[in-house]
Motif scaffolding. Structure first.
Motif, PDB file in Angstrom:
ATOM      1  N   UNK A   1      -3.059 -15.159   5.520  1.00 29.17           N
ATOM      2  CA  UNK A   1      -3.276 -16.334   4.677  1.00 29.17           C
ATOM      3  C   UNK A   1      -4.768 -16.494   4.439  1.00 29.17           C
ATOM      4  N   UNK A   2      -5.116 -17.269   3.434  1.00 30.71           N
ATOM      5  CA  UNK A   2      -6.511 -17.564   3.089  1.00 30.71           C
ATOM      6  C   UNK A   2      -7.328 -16.297   2.878  1.00 30.71           C
ATOM      7  N   UNK A   3      -6.772 -15.353   2.147  1.00 32.89           N
ATOM      8  CA  UNK A   3      -7.457 -14.090   1.887  1.00 32.89           C
ATOM      9  C   UNK A   3      -8.350 -14.199   0.661  1.00 32.89           C
ATOM     10  N   UNK A   4      -9.391 -13.395   0.637  1.00 30.14           N
ATOM     11  CA  UNK A   4     -10.155 -13.248  -0.591  1.00 30.14           C
ATOM     12  C   UNK A   4      -9.351 -12.351  -1.530  1.00 30.14           C
TER      13      UNK A   4
ATOM     14  N   UNK B   1      -6.901  -9.241  -0.575  1.00 34.45           N
ATOM     15  CA  UNK B   1      -5.511  -9.337  -1.026  1.00 34.45           C
ATOM     16  C   UNK B   1      -5.127  -8.121  -1.859  1.00 34.45           C
ATOM     17  N   UNK B   2      -6.005  -7.681  -2.734  1.00 40.21           N
ATOM     18  CA  UNK B   2      -5.736  -6.500  -3.545  1.00 40.21           C
ATOM     19  C   UNK B   2      -5.597  -5.238  -2.713  1.00 40.21           C
TER      20      UNK B   2
ATOM     21  N   UNK C   1       3.757 -12.596  -2.962  1.00 37.32           N
ATOM     22  CA  UNK C   1       2.448 -13.233  -3.050  1.00 37.32           C
ATOM     23  C   UNK C   1       2.648 -14.722  -3.262  1.00 37.32           C
ATOM     24  N   UNK C   2       1.909 -15.518  -2.540  1.00 34.79           N
ATOM     25  CA  UNK C   2       1.976 -16.973  -2.684  1.00 34.79           C
ATOM     26  C   UNK C   2       0.568 -17.534  -2.689  1.00 34.79           C
TER      27      UNK C   2
ATOM     28  N   UNK D   1       5.684 -10.939   4.161  1.00 34.73           N
ATOM     29  CA  UNK D   1       6.481  -9.724   4.361  1.00 34.73           C
ATOM     30  C   UNK D   1       7.675 -10.091   5.234  1.00 34.73           C
ATOM     31  N   UNK D   2       8.596  -9.149   5.394  1.00 37.97           N
ATOM     32  CA  UNK D   2       9.751  -9.382   6.263  1.00 37.97           C
ATOM     33  C   UNK D   2       9.269  -9.686   7.681  1.00 37.97           C
TER      34      UNK D   2
END
Length: 140
Positions: A47-50, A54-55, A70-71, A79-80
């Motif tokens: 969470x809280x990724x740049x 994220x890419x 993606x949220x 992910x699962x």
């Protein structure tokens, strides 16, 4: 069988359409529930990724053909649940994410201090000091 057909004709067109409609709604509901139950439970990978991190994570997940969601405008990756811990370790070996979510003294910029208890302020002060220390060590 002829009794069944006769009783259906005696119901009338409106009642017959209502029964068929109700049956279709029930079938659709049970199909939806069965699909919902069979889909894997999603857990947050990070969470809280740049956007850069994220890419890189999405690219790695697509390479490994792992389903993801993606949220939060791409800053949270789901992910699962059974695979989340293993993926964190695997991605950490590759150095992903690079910067993490280190919070320093800027925690006080975005927080409302009016109405905040002393305990919360003390916790935020410890988090800020830890974040600044982590940044300093990382820059060395």
């Amino acid at each position: 069988m002829s009794d069944f057909v006769k009783s259906m004709k005696d119901l009338g067109q409106f009642k017959l359409i209502a029964m068929v409609g109700a049956a279709l709604v029930l079938i659709a509901f049970f199909v939806f529930i069965s699909l919902r139950i069979s889909s894997p439970m999603m857990a947050p990978l990070y969470s809280n990724l740049s956007m850069e991190d994220s890419g890189r994570i999405v690219q790695e997940l697509e390479t490994q053909k792992i389903p993801y969601e993606l949220r939060a405008n791409g800053t949270q990756i789901m992910v699962a649940a059974p695979e989340a811990l293993k993926l964190r370790v695997t991605l950490a070996q590759q150095g992903i994410p690079s910067n993490g979510s280190i919070v320093g003294y800027e925690i006080f910029d975005r927080a409302e201090s009016l109405g905040t208890s002393n305990f919360v302020l003390n916790v935020n002060m410890v988090r800020a000091l830890e974040g600044e220390l982590a940044r300093t060590i990382g820059s060395l």
